[in-house]
Scaffold this active site. Structure first.
Site, mmCIF file in Angstrom:
data_model
loop_
_atom_site.group_PDB
_atom_site.id
_atom_site.type_symbol
_atom_site.label_atom_id
_atom_site.label_comp_id
_atom_site.label_asym_id
_atom_site.label_seq_id
_atom_site.Cartn_x
_atom_site.Cartn_y
_atom_site.Cartn_z
ATOM 1 N N LYS A 45 36.303 47.886 48.666
ATOM 2 C CA LYS A 45 35.173 46.917 49.252
ATOM 3 C C LYS A 45 34.728 47.366 50.284
ATOM 4 O O LYS A 45 35.168 48.460 51.271
ATOM 5 C CB LYS A 45 35.929 45.297 49.264
ATOM 6 C CG LYS A 45 36.265 44.890 47.944
ATOM 7 C CD LYS A 45 37.088 43.443 48.157
ATOM 8 C CE LYS A 45 37.340 43.008 46.750
ATOM 9 N NZ LYS A 45 37.957 41.663 47.038
ATOM 10 N N TYR A 85 31.999 38.608 39.170
ATOM 11 C CA TYR A 85 32.683 37.751 39.734
ATOM 12 C C TYR A 85 32.090 36.194 39.000
ATOM 13 O O TYR A 85 32.153 35.201 39.551
ATOM 14 C CB TYR A 85 32.511 37.472 41.374
ATOM 15 C CG TYR A 85 33.232 38.452 41.928
ATOM 16 C CD1 TYR A 85 34.754 38.734 41.778
ATOM 17 C CD2 TYR A 85 32.436 39.383 42.913
ATOM 18 C CE1 TYR A 85 35.260 39.408 42.713
ATOM 19 C CE2 TYR A 85 33.304 40.239 43.585
ATOM 20 C CZ TYR A 85 34.768 40.272 43.563
ATOM 21 O OH TYR A 85 35.524 41.177 44.145
ATOM 22 N N ASN A 148 39.758 41.574 52.069
ATOM 23 C CA ASN A 148 40.845 42.130 51.382
ATOM 24 C C ASN A 148 40.986 43.510 50.892
ATOM 25 O O ASN A 148 41.634 43.971 50.135
ATOM 26 C CB ASN A 148 41.734 40.948 50.494
ATOM 27 C CG ASN A 148 40.788 40.705 49.311
ATOM 28 O OD1 ASN A 148 39.712 41.197 49.079
ATOM 29 N ND2 ASN A 148 41.281 39.771 48.485
ATOM 30 N N HIS A 151 39.423 45.793 45.196
ATOM 31 C CA HIS A 151 39.667 45.079 44.008
ATOM 32 C C HIS A 151 40.453 46.019 43.242
ATOM 33 O O HIS A 151 40.261 47.321 42.847
ATOM 34 C CB HIS A 151 38.355 44.911 43.652
ATOM 35 C CG HIS A 151 38.160 44.467 41.824
ATOM 36 N ND1 HIS A 151 38.275 43.362 41.665
ATOM 37 C CD2 HIS A 151 38.123 45.456 40.874
ATOM 38 C CE1 HIS A 151 38.332 43.068 40.370
ATOM 39 N NE2 HIS A 151 38.005 44.422 39.817
ATOM 40 N N GLU A 162 34.872 45.709 33.050
ATOM 41 C CA GLU A 162 34.631 46.008 34.251
ATOM 42 C C GLU A 162 34.077 47.458 34.656
ATOM 43 O O GLU A 162 33.247 47.872 35.067
ATOM 44 C CB GLU A 162 35.799 45.769 35.608
ATOM 45 C CG GLU A 162 35.941 44.227 35.799
ATOM 46 C CD GLU A 162 36.824 43.641 36.793
ATOM 47 O OE1 GLU A 162 37.643 44.794 37.163
ATOM 48 O OE2 GLU A 162 37.382 42.645 36.796
HETATM 49 P P1 IDP Z 1 41.802 39.266 43.176
HETATM 50 O O1 IDP Z 1 40.756 40.121 43.882
HETATM 51 O O2 IDP Z 1 42.997 39.393 43.722
HETATM 52 O O3 IDP Z 1 41.766 39.548 41.685
HETATM 53 P P2 IDP Z 1 40.307 36.727 42.603
HETATM 54 O O4 IDP Z 1 41.063 35.247 42.513
HETATM 55 O O5 IDP Z 1 39.886 37.583 41.304
HETATM 56 O O6 IDP Z 1 41.253 37.858 43.347
HETATM 57 O O7 IDP Z 1 39.166 36.655 43.584
HETATM 58 C C1 IDP Z 1 38.141 37.805 44.067
HETATM 59 C C2 IDP Z 1 37.940 37.790 45.284
HETATM 60 O O8 IDP Z 1 37.550 36.604 45.938
HETATM 61 C C3 IDP Z 1 39.247 38.247 46.202
HETATM 62 O O9 IDP Z 1 39.582 39.328 46.277
HETATM 63 C C4 IDP Z 1 38.604 37.700 47.402
HETATM 64 O O10 IDP Z 1 37.695 38.724 47.911
HETATM 65 C C5 IDP Z 1 37.637 36.660 47.235
HETATM 66 N N1 IDP Z 1 38.377 35.217 47.178
HETATM 67 C C6 IDP Z 1 39.155 34.799 46.442
HETATM 68 N N2 IDP Z 1 39.751 33.642 46.753
HETATM 69 C C7 IDP Z 1 39.182 33.161 48.087
HETATM 70 C C8 IDP Z 1 39.230 32.299 49.190
HETATM 71 O O11 IDP Z 1 39.847 31.315 48.897
HETATM 72 N N3 IDP Z 1 38.526 32.389 50.062
HETATM 73 C C9 IDP Z 1 37.478 33.586 50.486
HETATM 74 N N4 IDP Z 1 37.504 34.635 49.509
HETATM 75 C C10 IDP Z 1 38.412 34.310 48.285
HETATM 76 MG MG MG Z 2 40.455 39.115 40.103
#
Ligand code: IDP
Ligand code: MG
Length: 187
Positions: A45, A85, A148, A151, A162
């Site tokens: 990212k 997303y 984070n 992805h 994807e």
């Molecule tokens: P993942 O990336 O581990 O698959 P997902 O639930 O698919 O997690 O969420 C996609 C992305 O959305 C996360 O990697 C993060 O960047 C963002 N995200 C998810 N939950 C939150 C939150 O509660 N606050 C802010 N960003 C979030």
């Molecule tokens: Mg995800």
């Protein structure tokens, strides 16, 4: 502070394993395990690119034995991000997520190998950095869920969707392992 609910705590760790378990349980005609090669989408990212973490990410996947079959750097168009997303469109953090993912280039990759979908989820760690184990990419480099670093697709079906979203089939390369394969995978 209340702890995460069981469901929320599991969310970031989950990888939907239906296809992977089936492939693990499969047996070749010789009685040994038969490996189903999977492909998954991994993307560094914008914060990971800014922090010069691309090389570390590639090194971790190569060392594990996975095979890089596609890679490109791009400023992700909003159309791709919206599709990528779409499940999260109603979440309160969705606008901030799109803005974060648009804040700079990403490095998108396709990695191939047995159970690469599930294994790559384990390698990147929990969605929420506070829950991500040390040794995982998020556990080593991230301290907040909204930054984070990386992805990875969370299911075989999701990975197929994807990869098609981010890559043209002509951008994926089927290259020969030249013997390396047999030192990584059992016969
Ligand atoms: P993942 O990336 O581990 O698959 P997902 O639930 O698919 O997690 O969420 C996609 C992305 O959305 C996360 O990697 C993060 O960047 C963002 N995200 C998810 N939950 C939150 C939150 O509660 N606050 C802010 N960003 C979030
Ligand atoms: Mg995800």
């Amino acid at each position: 502070m209340r702890g995460l609910s069981g469901r929320a705590a599991l969310r970031g760790l989950m990888c939907r394993t239906r296809a992977s378990v089936a492939s693990l349980l499969a047996r070749s005609s010789s009685g040994g395990p038969s490996w189903t090669l999977e492909r998954t989408l991994v993307a560094v990212k914008p914060d990971g690119v800014q922090r010069r973490l691309v090389g570390d990410v590639i090194q971790r996947f190569e060392r594990r034995g996975f095979k890089l079959v596609g890679m490109k750097m791009l400023q992700a168009p909003e159309s791709i991000l919206a599709e990528h997303y779409h499940d999260l469109q109603k979440k309160p953090f969705y606008p901030a997520l799109i803005s974060y993912m648009s804040s700079g280039p990403v490095v998108a990759m396709v990695w191939e190998g047995p159970n690469v979908v599930c294994t790559s989820r384990a390698m990147i760690g929990h969605t929420n950095s506070a829950e991500a184990a040390p040794g995982t990419i998020r556990g080593d480099f991230s301290i907040h869920i909204s930054r984070n670093v990386i992805h990875a697709s969370d299911s075989v079906e999701g990975a197929q969707r994807e990869i098609q979203l981010w890559f043209q089939s002509s951008e994926l390369v089927d290259w020969a392992d030249e013997g390396h394969h047999s030192s990584i995978y059992p016969a």
